[in-house]
Write an enzyme that holds these catalytic residues in place. Structure first.
Site, PDB file in Angstrom:
ATOM      1  N   GLU A  35       4.310 -10.420 -29.900  1.00 51.76           N
ATOM      2  CA  GLU A  35       5.212  -9.260 -29.377  1.00 51.76           C
ATOM      3  C   GLU A  35       4.511  -8.676 -28.245  1.00 51.76           C
ATOM      4  OE1 GLU A  35       8.107  -8.664 -30.152  1.00 51.76           O
ATOM      5  OE2 GLU A  35       8.099  -6.762 -28.897  1.00 51.76           O
ATOM      6  N   GLY A  36       3.014  -8.455 -28.497  1.00 53.24           N
ATOM      7  CA  GLY A  36       2.388  -7.882 -27.504  1.00 53.24           C
ATOM      8  C   GLY A  36       2.580  -8.293 -26.135  1.00 53.24           C
ATOM      9  N   HIS A  37       2.501  -9.607 -25.722  1.00 52.81           N
ATOM     10  CA  HIS A  37       2.944  -9.891 -24.573  1.00 52.81           C
ATOM     11  C   HIS A  37       4.362  -9.602 -24.171  1.00 52.81           C
ATOM     12  CE1 HIS A  37       0.007 -13.375 -25.772  1.00 52.81           C
ATOM     13  NE2 HIS A  37      -0.469 -12.802 -24.616  1.00 52.81           N
ATOM     14  N   GLN A  61     -13.047 -18.937 -18.385  1.00 51.67           N
ATOM     15  CA  GLN A  61     -13.399 -17.854 -19.253  1.00 51.67           C
ATOM     16  C   GLN A  61     -13.714 -18.281 -20.541  1.00 51.67           C
ATOM     17  OE1 GLN A  61      -9.044 -16.221 -18.761  1.00 51.67           O
ATOM     18  NE2 GLN A  61      -9.391 -15.376 -20.622  1.00 51.67           N
ATOM     19  N   GLY A 147      -2.568  -5.909 -21.541  1.00 50.96           N
ATOM     20  CA  GLY A 147      -2.497  -5.044 -22.673  1.00 50.96           C
ATOM     21  C   GLY A 147      -4.006  -4.154 -22.862  1.00 50.96           C
ATOM     22  N   LYS A 149      -5.497  -3.870 -25.644  1.00 50.95           N
ATOM     23  CA  LYS A 149      -6.391  -4.517 -26.733  1.00 50.95           C
ATOM     24  C   LYS A 149      -7.625  -5.055 -25.833  1.00 50.95           C
ATOM     25  CE  LYS A 149      -6.141  -8.606 -28.377  1.00 50.95           C
ATOM     26  NZ  LYS A 149      -7.394  -9.340 -28.333  1.00 50.95           N
ATOM     27  N   GLN A 153     -11.538  -5.854 -20.190  1.00 55.43           N
ATOM     28  CA  GLN A 153     -10.914  -6.665 -19.255  1.00 55.43           C
ATOM     29  C   GLN A 153      -9.876  -6.104 -18.470  1.00 55.43           C
ATOM     30  OE1 GLN A 153      -8.825 -10.830 -19.981  1.00 55.43           O
ATOM     31  NE2 GLN A 153      -6.994  -9.472 -20.509  1.00 55.43           N
ATOM     32  N   SER A 185      -2.799 -10.825 -31.440  1.00 58.48           N
ATOM     33  CA  SER A 185      -3.671 -11.607 -30.633  1.00 58.48           C
ATOM     34  C   SER A 185      -3.269 -12.993 -31.101  1.00 58.48           C
ATOM     35  CB  SER A 185      -5.300 -11.350 -31.113  1.00 58.48           C
ATOM     36  OG  SER A 185      -5.951 -12.357 -30.575  1.00 58.48           O
ATOM     37  N   SER A 186      -3.200 -13.702 -29.734  1.00 60.44           N
ATOM     38  CA  SER A 186      -3.069 -15.442 -30.325  1.00 60.44           C
ATOM     39  C   SER A 186      -4.002 -15.866 -31.275  1.00 60.44           C
ATOM     40  CB  SER A 186      -3.113 -16.096 -29.038  1.00 60.44           C
ATOM     41  OG  SER A 186      -2.199 -15.402 -28.217  1.00 60.44           O
TER      42      SER A 186
HETATM   43  O1  PAF Z   1      -5.535 -11.750 -21.623  1.00 59.43           O
HETATM   44  C1  PAF Z   1      -5.549 -12.940 -21.252  1.00 59.43           C
HETATM   45  O2  PAF Z   1      -4.807 -13.500 -21.673  1.00 59.43           O
HETATM   46  C2  PAF Z   1      -6.219 -13.667 -20.247  1.00 59.43           C
HETATM   47  O3  PAF Z   1      -7.675 -13.163 -20.063  1.00 59.43           O
HETATM   48  C3  PAF Z   1      -5.681 -13.637 -18.737  1.00 59.43           C
HETATM   49  C4  PAF Z   1      -5.576 -12.283 -18.356  1.00 59.43           C
HETATM   50  C5  PAF Z   1      -4.395 -14.256 -18.778  1.00 59.43           C
HETATM   51  C6  PAF Z   1      -6.568 -14.316 -17.826  1.00 59.43           C
HETATM   52  O4  PAF Z   1      -6.525 -15.655 -18.193  1.00 59.43           O
END
Ligand code: PAF
Length: 282
Positions: A35-37, A61, A147, A149, A153, A185-186
């Site tokens: 839901e966050g996305h 990452q 987001g 959260k 980032q 969060s996933s």
């Molecule tokens: O927040 C994320 O899901 C990732 O760090 C992002 C911004 C898509 C970069 O891979």
């Protein structure tokens, strides 16, 4: 909804859209959507003409020993979830297309990435800013949504966009939470039932810190002791950090004098969770 896999095709499509004066909004994701996305996408839908999302689990990452291979992936489920949101284009490149042989460039934002998560995830933010810079160059959005959260980032990406004159408005939206307060969060899917029950204690502890601030407390150590104590008592999580930082510079502060953020990272079992709360004078 159209699915585009090739970076070049995505770039050409966006170039055509831009030439026609179309406003492109963009929500980058690593998939396993929640839901966050979806709330980022709904806001992005309202703010432009063409909504592009990306689903790409970015290898650069993740550090050695982190969960890149195990990171949850379910493209079919993700595509079904975004059907109702009005996404126009879903960009899903492969790792080889994003990082072909010979790839050797990175984008690094310095000061705001040096605190908090960098200590236990060295190089993580370099991976994030590099892939987001690439995605921005490929998708060519006018507005991009992230987001809060992942607060550090968000600040790093805003800094990058400004420092590199990217002409993209980077918008941060409020963290979406489960009914019991746990930030969506996933990675929550990794939690065992017992740890899932304990996890909302992280947010309750942050709220406790904010309550102290609202009652006039400005000493960082006092606020942090209360938050840390409550996390230990309520969750028994292994704390990575609990810090109080300036909300813009992400440097530790002793006294809250302007906008600030209490940020936490902690492990429940093998799952590393992060969360934060903003302190701002009313
Ligand atoms: O927040 C994320 O899901 C990732 O760090 C992002 C911004 C898509 C970069 O891979």
């Amino acid at each position: 909804m159209e699915i585009i896999v090739q970076p070049r095709e995505m770039q050409q499509r966006s170039e055509q859209n831009r030439c026609q004066g179309i406003v492109i909004t963009f929500v980058p994701t690593m998939g396993y959507l929640h839901e966050g996305h979806l709330s980022l996408m709904r806001e992005a839908r309202k703010r432009g003409d063409v909504l592009v999302i990306s689903i790409f689990v970015n290898p650069t990452q993740f550090g050695p020993g982190e969960d890149y291979a195990q990171y949850p992936r379910d493209m079919e489920r993700d595509l079904a979830l975004v059907q109702d949101v009005g996404v126009d284009i879903c960009f899903t490149p492969s790792a080889n297309e994003m990082y072909p042989d010979g790839f050797q460039t990175s984008v690094e934002v310095h000061h705001v990435t040096e605190n908090l998560c960098e200590a236990s995830r060295p190089g993580h933010f370099r991976g994030v800013t590099t892939v987001v810079a690439k995605l921005f160059n490929i998708v060519k959005p006018h507005l991009a949504f992230f987001g809060q959260k992942d607060y550090q980032q968000l600040i790093a990406i805003q800094r990058m966009a400004e420092d590199l004159n990217m002409d993209i408005e980077v918008i941060g939206l409020t963290t979406v939470r489960e009914a019991d307060g746990l930030a969506m969060s996933s990675r929550n899917s990794y939690l065992s039932p017992a740890h899932r029950t304990l996890a909302p204690g992280l947010y309750r502890s942050l709220v406790k810190g904010k309550e102290l601030f609202a009652r006039g407390e400005r000493n960082a150590a006092t606020i942090l002791n209360a938050v840390r104590g409550m996390i230990e008592k309520e969750t028994a999580a292994a704390i990575d950090y609990v810090k109080l930082c300036d909300a813009r510079t992400i440097q530790d502060i002793d006294t809250v004098t302007g906008d600030a953020v209490i940020a936490v990272a902690a492990r429940l079992g093998t799952t590393r969770l992060i969360d934060n709360i903003i302190l701002r004078e009313e």
